[in-house]
Design a protein around this motif. Sequence first.
Motif, short mmCIF file in Angstrom:
data_model
loop_
_atom_site.label_atom_id
_atom_site.label_comp_id
_atom_site.label_asym_id
_atom_site.label_seq_id
_atom_site.Cartn_x
_atom_site.Cartn_y
_atom_site.Cartn_z
N LEU A 12 21.79 -0.89 39.14
CA LEU A 12 22.26 -2.17 39.57
C LEU A 12 21.25 -3.37 39.21
CD1 LEU A 12 24.64 -3.30 41.08
CD2 LEU A 12 23.02 -3.15 43.35
N ASP A 13 20.19 -3.30 39.10
CA ASP A 13 19.00 -4.23 38.77
C ASP A 13 19.30 -4.72 37.31
OD1 ASP A 13 17.71 -4.28 41.05
OD2 ASP A 13 16.03 -2.82 40.31
N TYR A 14 19.72 -3.50 36.25
CA TYR A 14 20.26 -4.34 35.02
C TYR A 14 21.50 -4.80 34.85
CZ TYR A 14 21.35 -3.92 30.06
OH TYR A 14 21.89 -4.26 28.99
N GLN B 130 29.14 -4.41 27.66
CA GLN B 130 28.64 -3.59 28.72
C GLN B 130 29.22 -3.66 30.19
OE1 GLN B 130 24.38 -3.59 28.61
NE2 GLN B 130 24.70 -4.29 26.48
N LEU B 131 29.30 -4.89 30.44
CA LEU B 131 29.94 -5.12 31.84
C LEU B 131 31.57 -4.72 32.01
CD1 LEU B 131 29.94 -6.52 34.64
CD2 LEU B 131 30.51 -8.72 33.58
N THR B 132 31.89 -4.93 30.77
CA THR B 132 33.43 -4.40 30.44
C THR B 132 33.78 -2.99 30.83
OG1 THR B 132 34.08 -6.29 28.98
CG2 THR B 132 35.73 -4.37 28.97
N GLY B 133 32.83 -2.40 30.20
CA GLY B 133 32.93 -0.85 30.37
C GLY B 133 32.74 -0.38 31.83
N GLN C 268 30.09 15.54 33.25
CA GLN C 268 29.83 15.61 34.60
C GLN C 268 28.39 15.07 35.26
OE1 GLN C 268 31.97 17.27 36.52
NE2 GLN C 268 33.43 17.09 35.01
N LYS C 269 27.67 14.37 34.22
CA LYS C 269 26.55 13.55 34.59
C LYS C 269 27.01 12.59 35.67
CE LYS C 269 22.49 11.10 32.98
NZ LYS C 269 21.72 10.18 31.55
N VAL C 270 26.05 12.77 36.82
CA VAL C 270 26.34 11.86 38.10
C VAL C 270 25.34 10.67 37.94
CG1 VAL C 270 26.56 11.89 40.49
CG2 VAL C 270 27.29 13.57 39.08
N TYR C 271 25.76 9.41 38.33
CA TYR C 271 24.77 8.47 38.26
C TYR C 271 24.55 7.88 39.78
CZ TYR C 271 24.62 7.86 33.31
OH TYR C 271 24.31 8.33 31.71
N ASP C 272 23.73 7.02 40.29
CA ASP C 272 23.61 6.31 41.73
C ASP C 272 23.67 5.07 41.05
OD1 ASP C 272 22.81 4.78 43.75
OD2 ASP C 272 21.64 6.47 44.43
N LEU C 273 24.75 4.34 41.46
CA LEU C 273 25.04 2.80 41.37
C LEU C 273 23.79 2.02 41.54
CD1 LEU C 273 26.94 0.48 40.40
CD2 LEU C 273 27.65 0.18 42.68
N ILE D 76 24.03 -9.59 34.40
CA ILE D 76 25.11 -9.69 33.47
C ILE D 76 26.25 -10.02 34.22
CG2 ILE D 76 26.26 -8.77 31.55
CD1 ILE D 76 23.91 -6.55 31.14
N ALA D 77 26.61 -9.19 35.30
CA ALA D 77 27.89 -9.55 36.08
C ALA D 77 27.76 -11.04 36.84
CB ALA D 77 27.98 -8.63 37.24
N GLU D 78 26.60 -11.66 36.89
CA GLU D 78 26.54 -12.82 37.64
C GLU D 78 26.83 -13.90 36.30
OE1 GLU D 78 22.69 -13.31 39.71
OE2 GLU D 78 23.42 -11.87 41.39
N LYS D 79 26.46 -13.67 35.38
CA LYS D 79 26.41 -14.33 33.90
C LYS D 79 27.84 -14.53 33.82
CE LYS D 79 25.50 -14.33 28.99
NZ LYS D 79 24.72 -13.53 27.87
N TYR D 80 28.68 -13.58 33.63
CA TYR D 80 29.91 -13.63 33.36
C TYR D 80 31.12 -13.87 34.36
CZ TYR D 80 28.54 -12.35 28.61
OH TYR D 80 27.79 -12.26 27.55
#
Length: 270
Positions: free
Chosen positions: A252-254, A93-96, A243-248, A258-262
């Motif tokens: 971020l909470d999710y 997931q983090l790689t994506g 064309q779906k738009v997300y807000d980072l 994971i980012a801190e783990k790796y």
Amino acid sequence: MQEKVFRDYNAPDVSVAVKEHYRKMRKNQTLDYVKRMHKKYLTFDKPMDLWDAMRHLNSLIDVSDPDINLPNIQHLIQSAEAIRADGRPDWMQLTGLIHDLGKVMFLKGSDEDGTSQAEQWGMVGDVFIVGCALPGTCVFPEFNSLNKDMQNEKYNTATGIYEKGCGIDNVDLAWGHDEYLYQVLNNHRTNKLPEEAMVMIRYHSFYPWHSGGSYKELLSDKDAGYLELIKDFNKYDLYTKSQKVYDLDEVLDYYQPIAEKYLGTEPIYW
């Protein structure tokens, strides 16, 4: 309802900009150019927080992509959310989420190098091996002859400067965001991403190999395993574009734990 076709470079609506991008990329990405870019950009002297880097991709639209014209951060979140929805491992997931993050190269890039917002031919697009013959599986293969290395007998054979069966870890690919992020993370002291993630990051744009079937003379036994990984990742890199738009900030909470783990909490040096 007709299924959407991705990466159709022969479609009548493929922009002039996409084709011109690949013309410049094929002409300018020589072995000498790639060596110079490694020396120039792999300095690891610009500390930047992961999420700050992500937000910078709000300012970049990938000119080489015929399928989507949203800021690149949207493609990253779309990929990660699809991997997450399929219940794949957290490292994937983090790689994506980060696989295109090497495009922040534009922050210290230049038009001359093809690493700016205006000139992206040294930063984005399908990569190929330099130092050997360009295959017909490259996008717009009619541009292959523009590369001056193809007039050099040292570089214009199937193996070129490489040994047969050397493996793709031991060749030089065209310069771009894949290799840049791979090297940045390889230099990052607290990087704990598994090898599978690093392979996905490094080779996801290497389409003449993983989708075109080229470079058989250079492949090693290990590359067969790499191919399985890239084909798996490619489902999320390519077929999640919309064309779906997300807000980072909303995701971020999710992803932050994971980012801190790796990757830890220290700034990454770019």
